[in-house]
Scaffold this motif. Structure first.
Motif, short mmCIF file in Angstrom:
data_model
loop_
_atom_site.label_atom_id
_atom_site.label_comp_id
_atom_site.label_asym_id
_atom_site.label_seq_id
_atom_site.Cartn_x
_atom_site.Cartn_y
_atom_site.Cartn_z
N ASN A 1 21.52 -70.01 -12.33
CA ASN A 1 21.79 -71.24 -13.28
C ASN A 1 23.09 -71.20 -14.12
O ASN A 1 23.21 -71.79 -15.06
N MET B 1 26.37 -72.81 -14.05
CA MET B 1 26.79 -74.10 -13.82
C MET B 1 28.22 -74.42 -13.86
O MET B 1 28.87 -73.75 -14.83
N CYS C 1 12.74 -77.20 -11.03
CA CYS C 1 13.98 -77.98 -11.74
C CYS C 1 13.34 -78.55 -12.96
O CYS C 1 13.88 -78.48 -14.16
N SER D 1 14.11 -77.18 -17.02
CA SER D 1 14.63 -78.38 -17.89
C SER D 1 13.83 -78.25 -19.07
O SER D 1 14.24 -78.36 -20.40
N TYR E 1 17.86 -80.51 -14.93
CA TYR E 1 18.07 -80.02 -13.69
C TYR E 1 17.52 -80.66 -12.53
O TYR E 1 16.41 -81.05 -12.89
N ILE F 1 20.56 -75.31 -8.19
CA ILE F 1 20.34 -76.74 -8.89
C ILE F 1 21.63 -77.33 -9.25
O ILE F 1 22.67 -76.77 -9.29
N ARG G 1 23.18 -80.71 -12.12
CA ARG G 1 22.91 -81.41 -13.49
C ARG G 1 23.72 -82.59 -13.37
O ARG G 1 25.03 -82.50 -12.77
#
Length: 228
Positions: free
Chosen positions: A7, A9, A77, A81, A113, A223, A225
């Motif tokens: 995670n 990002m 996901c 979130s 996500y 993942i 976003r």
């Protein structure tokens, strides 16, 4: 990022990518707005923290989670979130679609996500490069030629120019897209190649498909976003 969990990002700039399919000999261009994508596939540790489940056949906190279906990935996901105080990107229904008897809608306005589209995946994988790979295969990927036919911890190979690890090899990544609805129905797109694949499957343009309910030991996910 010495220890990745799946995670972390990375902001990806807007751009355009040309996708291609060897089976149909078709190519098409997709324009992309900025988005975020995880630096590595989701690990077993993160998946267990969020869901309380460890579905993988191999075991290790830093290994990519595998044996997760497309539906499992989408539910993860939403769970991540909610844990992080974001609006879930997916809405699930029960109108009989899909192997799980569900339908799914993507709320593009949500800050939660989600799975990347295959265009987002390929744009991030290429990271401005133009060849089939972003580096020498043995340096960037775990595949049949160097994996000893087993999965490996995320982040063990060199990243691409934008900082993404394991875009090629180790595990295939589920993407949001339907592969070819007219021919394969609900089958979804897989990208990236895995630890048991030959070198020709570990290319930025390579596409594979699988039923969204299937759980396979060389298939995981990362993942994405959308910016708020």
């Amino acid at each position: 990022m010495d220890v990745l969990t799946g995670n972390e990002m990375i902001a990806v700039p807007s751009g355009q990518v040309t996708l291609s399919d060897r089976r149909t000999r078709r190519s098409w261009s997709v324009g992309l707005a900025p988005y975020e994508l995880a630096a590595s596939p989701v690990t077993q540790a993160l998946y267990a923290q969020v869901t309380g489940s460890r579905p993988s056949t191999a075991h290790g906190d830093r290994l990519p989670v595998e044996c997760v279906s497309w539906w499992d990935a989408a539910r993860f996901c939403n769970s991540l979130s909610r844990r992080d105080g974001c609006t879930p990107a997916y809405r699930f229904g029960t109108d009989g679609e899909g192997a799980d008897g569900e339908a799914i809608e993507w709320d593009a306005s949500a800050d939660g996500y989600r799975l990347p589209t295959e265009a987002e995946w390929e744009h991030a994988c290429r990271a401005g490069t133009t060849g089939p790979r972003y580096g020498e295969l043995d340096e960037i990927a775990w595949y049949r030629g160097n994996s000893h036919e087993r999965i490996h911890a995320v982040g063990g190979r060199h990243p691409n120019p934008w900082g993404f690890h394991d875009m090629l090899g180790n595990v295939w990544d589920w993407c949001w897209d339907v592969y070819d609805a007219e021919v394969y129905g609900t089958y979804r797109v897989l990208r990236g190649g895995g630890w048991f694949d030959e070198h020709w499957s570990c290319r930025a343009s390579a596409r594979r498909r699988s039923h969204p309910a299937f759980q396979v030991d060389d298939v995981g996910f990362r993942i994405a976003r959308s910016p708020v």
